[in-house]
Design a protein around this motif. Structure first.
Motif, PDB file in Angstrom:
ATOM      1  N   ALA A   6      39.116  35.770  23.461  1.00  0.00           N
ATOM      2  CA  ALA A   6      38.168  35.881  24.568  1.00  0.00           C
ATOM      3  C   ALA A   6      38.891  35.613  25.881  1.00  0.00           C
ATOM      4  O   ALA A   6      39.530  34.566  26.037  1.00  0.00           O
ATOM      5  N   ALA A   7      38.791  36.554  26.796  1.00  0.00           N
ATOM      6  CA  ALA A   7      39.495  36.457  28.069  1.00  0.00           C
ATOM      7  C   ALA A   7      38.532  36.148  29.206  1.00  0.00           C
ATOM      8  O   ALA A   7      37.390  36.628  29.220  1.00  0.00           O
ATOM      9  N   SER A   8      39.003  35.367  30.160  1.00  0.00           N
ATOM     10  CA  SER A   8      38.209  35.070  31.351  1.00  0.00           C
ATOM     11  C   SER A   8      39.137  34.742  32.508  1.00  0.00           C
ATOM     12  O   SER A   8      40.317  34.453  32.317  1.00  0.00           O
ATOM     13  N   GLY A   9      38.584  34.827  33.732  1.00  0.00           N
ATOM     14  CA  GLY A   9      39.354  34.477  34.913  1.00  0.00           C
ATOM     15  C   GLY A   9      40.177  35.605  35.495  1.00  0.00           C
ATOM     16  O   GLY A   9      40.923  35.388  36.459  1.00  0.00           O
ATOM     17  N   PHE A  10      40.058  36.797  34.922  1.00  0.00           N
ATOM     18  CA  PHE A  10      40.762  37.957  35.456  1.00  0.00           C
ATOM     19  C   PHE A  10      40.046  39.221  35.007  1.00  0.00           C
ATOM     20  O   PHE A  10      39.179  39.172  34.128  1.00  0.00           O
ATOM     21  N   THR A  11      40.402  40.352  35.596  1.00  0.00           N
ATOM     22  CA  THR A  11      39.782  41.632  35.249  1.00  0.00           C
ATOM     23  C   THR A  11      40.430  42.160  33.982  1.00  0.00           C
ATOM     24  O   THR A  11      41.448  42.869  34.018  1.00  0.00           O
ATOM     25  N   PHE A  12      39.829  41.805  32.852  1.00  0.00           N
ATOM     26  CA  PHE A  12      40.415  42.099  31.539  1.00  0.00           C
ATOM     27  C   PHE A  12      40.729  43.583  31.378  1.00  0.00           C
ATOM     28  O   PHE A  12      41.791  43.931  30.844  1.00  0.00           O
ATOM     29  N   SER A  13      39.850  44.437  31.843  1.00  0.00           N
ATOM     30  CA  SER A  13      40.007  45.873  31.632  1.00  0.00           C
ATOM     31  C   SER A  13      41.212  46.456  32.362  1.00  0.00           C
ATOM     32  O   SER A  13      41.586  47.610  32.111  1.00  0.00           O
ATOM     33  N   SER A  14      41.831  45.694  33.241  1.00  0.00           N
ATOM     34  CA  SER A  14      42.986  46.181  34.000  1.00  0.00           C
ATOM     35  C   SER A  14      44.323  45.810  33.367  1.00  0.00           C
ATOM     36  O   SER A  14      45.374  46.221  33.858  1.00  0.00           O
ATOM     37  N   TYR A  15      44.289  45.033  32.305  1.00  0.00           N
ATOM     38  CA  TYR A  15      45.518  44.484  31.742  1.00  0.00           C
ATOM     39  C   TYR A  15      45.808  44.938  30.324  1.00  0.00           C
ATOM     40  O   TYR A  15      44.920  44.997  29.476  1.00  0.00           O
ATOM     41  N   GLU A  16      47.100  45.229  30.078  1.00  0.00           N
ATOM     42  CA  GLU A  16      47.587  45.420  28.724  1.00  0.00           C
ATOM     43  C   GLU A  16      47.571  44.075  28.012  1.00  0.00           C
ATOM     44  O   GLU A  16      47.657  43.017  28.659  1.00  0.00           O
ATOM     45  N   MET A  17      47.479  44.092  26.698  1.00  0.00           N
ATOM     46  CA  MET A  17      47.427  42.853  25.933  1.00  0.00           C
ATOM     47  C   MET A  17      48.308  42.961  24.691  1.00  0.00           C
ATOM     48  O   MET A  17      48.620  44.056  24.221  1.00  0.00           O
ATOM     49  N   ASN A  18      48.678  41.796  24.177  1.00  0.00           N
ATOM     50  CA  ASN A  18      49.535  41.726  22.994  1.00  0.00           C
ATOM     51  C   ASN A  18      49.069  40.624  22.050  1.00  0.00           C
ATOM     52  O   ASN A  18      48.413  39.661  22.459  1.00  0.00           O
ATOM     53  N   TRP A  19      49.480  40.765  20.792  1.00  0.00           N
ATOM     54  CA  TRP A  19      49.428  39.675  19.840  1.00  0.00           C
ATOM     55  C   TRP A  19      50.864  39.316  19.473  1.00  0.00           C
ATOM     56  O   TRP A  19      51.692  40.196  19.220  1.00  0.00           O
TER      57      TRP A  19
END
Lengths: 116, 108
Positions: free
Chosen positions: A23-36
């Protein structure tokens, strides 16, 4: 403040499945690439999977290809990792990490233990 | 795939010492190299990105240099709170984003 909170870890038998969430918060999640990224007990860091900001581009480490599926729900500010056909060697703390190649924020991790 | 090596695997130094860790890539990665600090039981923290850029809020005693295949990470004056394992990580072009095996830093 950027926050990433993983959940869904636990004990699972070999061959079983588990779904991790971040769960992400504090930033515009849809604008960022993500990793595991994962870390086996007492071992180093291993990149697991990448997803682009829109979800249209995905990569996996060879060690999990065909067994793990990364996805995201930008409306829910959430990242997922569906893990199937789990093996003992998948035992690790799993971290979600923000951005493409420069992993600037990390969650606290969730422990996955694969054991009978 | 690109492989990363680090040396040494561990080191012990005194408070105030200069500490240097090297990282080598198996092929040219330009400056697409990051350094992370991981304290026991904690998530990794980004210290240096693009080989030599200090992440916001990171003390200036940490620095990085290099390009191509050879990179160096330096702590100019080791502090007790710097006890951790340090990892390099490449992100040239597309994934996989390989990490080095890590360097454990202790206080002598």
């Amino acid at each position: 403040e950027v926050q990433l909170v993983e959940s869904g870890g636990g004990l699972v038998q070999p061959g079983g499945s588990l779904r991790l969430s971040c769960a992400a918060s504090g930033f515009t999640f849809s604008s960022y690439e993500m990793n595991w990224v994962r870390q086996a007990p007492g071992k180093g860091l291993e990149w697991v999977s990448y997803i682009s900001s829109s979800g249209s581009t995905i990569y996996y480490a060879d060690s999990v290809k065909g067994r793990f599926t990364i996805s995201r729900d930008n409306a829910k500010n959430s990242l997922y990792l569906q893990m199937n056909s789990l093996r003992a060697e998948d035992t690790a703390v799993y971290y979600c990490a923000r951005s493409g190649g420069i992993l600037d924020y990390w969650g606290q991790g969730t422990l996955v233990t694969v054991s009978s | 795939d690109i492989q990363m090596t680090q040396s040494p695997s561990s080191l012990s130094a005194s408070v105030g010492d200069r500490v240097t860790i090297t990282c080598q890539a198996s092929q040219d990665i330009s400056n697409y190299l990051n350094w992370y600090q991981q304290k026991p039981g904690k998530a990794p923290k980004l210290l240096i990105y693009d080989a030599s850029n200090l992440e916001t809020g990171v003390p200036s005693r940490f620095s990085g240099s290099g390009s191509g295949t050879d990179f160096t990470f330096t702590i100019s004056s080791l502090q007790p709170e710097d006890i951790a394992t340090y990892y390099c990580q490449q992100y040239d072009n597309l994934p996989p984003f390989a990490f080095g095996p890590g360097t454990k830093v202790d206080i002598k």
